[in-house]
Write a protein that holds these residues in place. Structure first.
Motif, short mmCIF file in Angstrom:
data_model
loop_
_atom_site.label_atom_id
_atom_site.label_comp_id
_atom_site.label_asym_id
_atom_site.label_seq_id
_atom_site.Cartn_x
_atom_site.Cartn_y
_atom_site.Cartn_z
N PHE A 157 8.98 6.44 9.36
CA PHE A 157 9.50 6.06 8.18
C PHE A 157 9.31 4.74 7.48
CE2 PHE A 157 11.66 10.07 9.54
CZ PHE A 157 11.40 11.13 8.32
N ALA A 158 9.03 4.46 6.11
CA ALA A 158 9.11 3.22 5.53
C ALA A 158 10.66 2.83 5.47
CB ALA A 158 8.53 3.51 4.28
N SER A 190 5.94 -13.16 -2.07
CA SER A 190 4.66 -12.57 -1.77
C SER A 190 4.67 -11.63 -0.54
CB SER A 190 3.69 -13.61 -1.56
OG SER A 190 3.91 -14.37 -0.38
N ASN A 191 5.81 -11.70 0.14
CA ASN A 191 6.14 -10.69 1.34
C ASN A 191 5.84 -9.41 0.79
OD1 ASN A 191 8.81 -11.66 0.24
ND2 ASN A 191 9.41 -10.05 1.48
N ARG A 192 5.52 -8.52 1.85
CA ARG A 192 5.37 -6.91 1.27
C ARG A 192 6.37 -6.15 1.99
NH1 ARG A 192 -0.78 -7.96 2.64
NH2 ARG A 192 0.43 -9.34 4.12
N TRP A 193 6.70 -5.07 0.98
CA TRP A 193 7.79 -4.21 1.62
C TRP A 193 7.27 -2.74 1.51
CZ3 TRP A 193 12.78 -5.51 3.62
CH2 TRP A 193 13.71 -4.36 3.61
N PRO A 194 7.13 -2.01 2.45
CA PRO A 194 6.55 -0.47 2.30
C PRO A 194 7.76 0.26 1.84
CG PRO A 194 6.73 -1.00 4.63
CD PRO A 194 7.04 -2.28 3.95
N ALA A 195 7.42 1.50 1.22
CA ALA A 195 8.44 2.40 0.67
C ALA A 195 7.78 3.89 0.48
CB ALA A 195 8.94 1.85 -0.74
N VAL A 196 8.70 4.83 0.21
CA VAL A 196 8.03 6.14 0.36
C VAL A 196 9.12 6.79 -0.76
CG1 VAL A 196 9.12 7.10 2.28
CG2 VAL A 196 7.04 8.17 1.24
N ASN A 197 8.83 7.88 -1.53
CA ASN A 197 9.58 8.70 -2.26
C ASN A 197 10.06 9.54 -1.21
OD1 ASN A 197 10.15 11.13 -4.00
ND2 ASN A 197 10.03 9.39 -5.36
N ARG A 198 11.46 10.02 -1.24
CA ARG A 198 12.27 10.87 -0.44
C ARG A 198 11.50 12.17 -0.38
NH1 ARG A 198 17.77 14.04 -0.28
NH2 ARG A 198 17.43 14.25 -2.34
N ALA A 199 10.81 12.76 -1.58
CA ALA A 199 10.41 13.99 -1.61
C ALA A 199 8.89 14.00 -1.09
CB ALA A 199 10.08 14.52 -3.41
N HIS A 283 4.82 11.63 -5.90
CA HIS A 283 6.06 11.25 -6.63
C HIS A 283 6.14 9.47 -7.02
CE1 HIS A 283 6.84 15.31 -4.81
NE2 HIS A 283 7.55 15.36 -5.76
N ALA A 284 7.07 9.59 -7.70
CA ALA A 284 7.45 8.04 -8.41
C ALA A 284 7.54 7.11 -7.57
CB ALA A 284 8.77 8.22 -9.21
N GLY A 285 6.87 6.08 -7.76
CA GLY A 285 6.86 4.79 -6.71
C GLY A 285 8.38 4.12 -6.82
N LEU A 286 8.52 3.12 -6.04
CA LEU A 286 9.91 2.16 -5.81
C LEU A 286 10.30 1.65 -7.28
CD1 LEU A 286 12.50 1.30 -4.43
CD2 LEU A 286 10.80 -0.32 -3.56
#
Length: 298
Positions: A157-158, A190-199, A283-286
Motif C-alpha cells: 500500500f501507498a 520537490s520530494n514525491r509522496w505516493p498515494a491511493v484512494n481507499r476505494a 477515484h479522486a486523487g489526494l
C-alpha cells in the motif's frame, strides 16, 4: 469462497470487505472488541472474536477459510519492535495454518523505503528481512510460503490511503499546519509522496484475491508521486494559511515524528499491477480530497 480478513473493520479493511462481498464471497472478519463486532455485523461481515495477540483464534478462522487477507497491524510508534514481533508471529501462524492447501494468503505490506530518489516498481524486493527488520521481515517471510503450497501475495500500500475519514499521515501534516498557522513543506518541496484512494485500493485487493499469482507483489498506488510542495499548497489554501519552506534540518522540530517521512522522496509505480490485474485507479486523487475538506479543512 469463505475469506477471513484481519483488520476487516479498519480504514482499509472495511472497504476491502465490501469489495470481497461484492465479488460474491463470504467474509469473516476478526473482531477484537464489541464495537468492531457490531460494525462488522452491520456491514454484512461475519464477526470472529479474537485479536493479533490471540494466535489460536486466528488459526481457527484461517483453517476454516478458503483464503486469508491479513490487513491488521499494531500501529504503535512507541513500540515498533513489539509490533514487529507480533506481525512475524502472525505471519508464521498463517503459514502453518494454510500450508499445503494452495489457498490465497494476501497480506499488507508497504512501498515506503523500497527506494529513495527513483521510481520503485513491483520488481524491487523489500530491502530488509529477518526478525529484526521493520514489520518483522513479514514480506520476505510470507512470500517464501510459495514453497509450502500457499498462494502468498504482498499487498504493498501507498503510505497515504486517502479519502473521507482518513486519519493517517496527511491528516497529521494538516494538523501540524493548523497548529503552526503555516503549511510547511521540506526544502524545495520537490520530494514525491505516493498515494491511493481507499476505494481504488480496496478494488485492487479484490482483484488480487482472484488473479494475482503466487509470490507476486502488487502496488496499491494510484498516484506515483505528489510533491511535498503541492500537498502543502493544497492544505494551505484549504485552511486559508500561508505556505512556507521548512529547512531539512528543522523538519523534525517543525513536523514532529512525521517529519522524517514527509521529507522522503519515494515515488512508486503501479504500472505492472494495473496490467496484471486489469486495475485502473479511477477515484479522486489526494489533492482533490484535500480540497474537498477531508483533512480538517472544512
Amino acid at each position: 469462497m469463505r475469506i477471513f480478513i484481519t483488520g476487516a473493520s479498519g480504514w482499509i479493511g472495511s472497504a476491502v470487505s465490501q469489495e470481497v462481498l461484492a465479488a460474491g464471497h463470504e467474509v469473516v472478519g476478526l473482531a477484537r472488541n464489541d464495537e468492531s463486532f457490531a460494525r462488522l455485523q452491520a456491514a454484512g461481515v461475519t464477526p470472529h472474536r479474537g485479536s493479533l495477540d490471540d494466535l489460536d483464534s486466528m488459526r481457527e478462522a484461517a483453517v476454516a477459510s478458503d483464503g486469508v487477507i491479513h490487513l491488521a497491524f499494531k500501529h504503535d510508534f512507541s513500540d515498533m519492535a513489539g509490533a514487529a514481533v507480533t506481525e512475524r508471529a502472525t505471519i508464521e501462524m498463517f503459514g502453518d495454518a494454510l500450508a499445503g492447501s494452495d489457498r490465497p494468503f494476501l497480506f499488507a505490506s508497504g512501498v515506503a523505503g523500497l527506494k529513495t530518489g527513483s521510481v520503485a516498481t513491483e520488481d524491487d524486493p523489500v530491502p530488509f528481512s529477518g526478525p529484526d527488520a521493520p514489520r518483522g521481515g513479514a514480506e520476505a517471510l510470507a512470500l517464501s510460503f510459495v514453497e509450502r503450497g500457499i498462494r502468498p501475495v504482498a499487498l504493498r500500500f501507498a503510505p497515504t490511503v486517502h479519502g473521507e475519514g482518513d486519519h493517517g499521515f496527511v491528516q497529521v501534516i494538516s494538523g501540524v499546519a493548523a497548529e503552526k498557522c503555516v503549511s510547511g513543506y521540506v526544502g524545495d518541496g520537490s520530494n514525491r509522496w505516493p498515494a491511493v484512494n481507499r476505494a481504488d485500493a480496496a478494488k485492487m485487493v479484490a482483484l488480487a484475491l482472484a488473479d494475482a499469482p503466487a509470490g507476486s507483489r502488487v502496488h496499491a498506488v494510484g498516484e506515483e508521486g505528489i510533491s511535498g510542495f503541492d500537498i502543502a499548497t493544497a492544505i494551505g489554501e484549504a485552511r486559508g494559511i500561508p505556505t512556507a519552506s521548512i529547512a531539512p534540518d528543522d523538519a523534525m522540530a517543525h513536523f514532529g515524528w512525521i517529519g522524517m517521512f514527509f521529507a522522503l522522496d519515494t515515488p512508486v509505480s503501479s504500472a505492472k499491477t494495473q496490467q496484471l490485474l486489469g486495475w485502473t485507479p479511477s477515484h479522486a486523487g489526494l489533492i482533490a480530497d484535500i480540497e474537498s475538506g477531508f483533512y480538517g479543512t472544512r
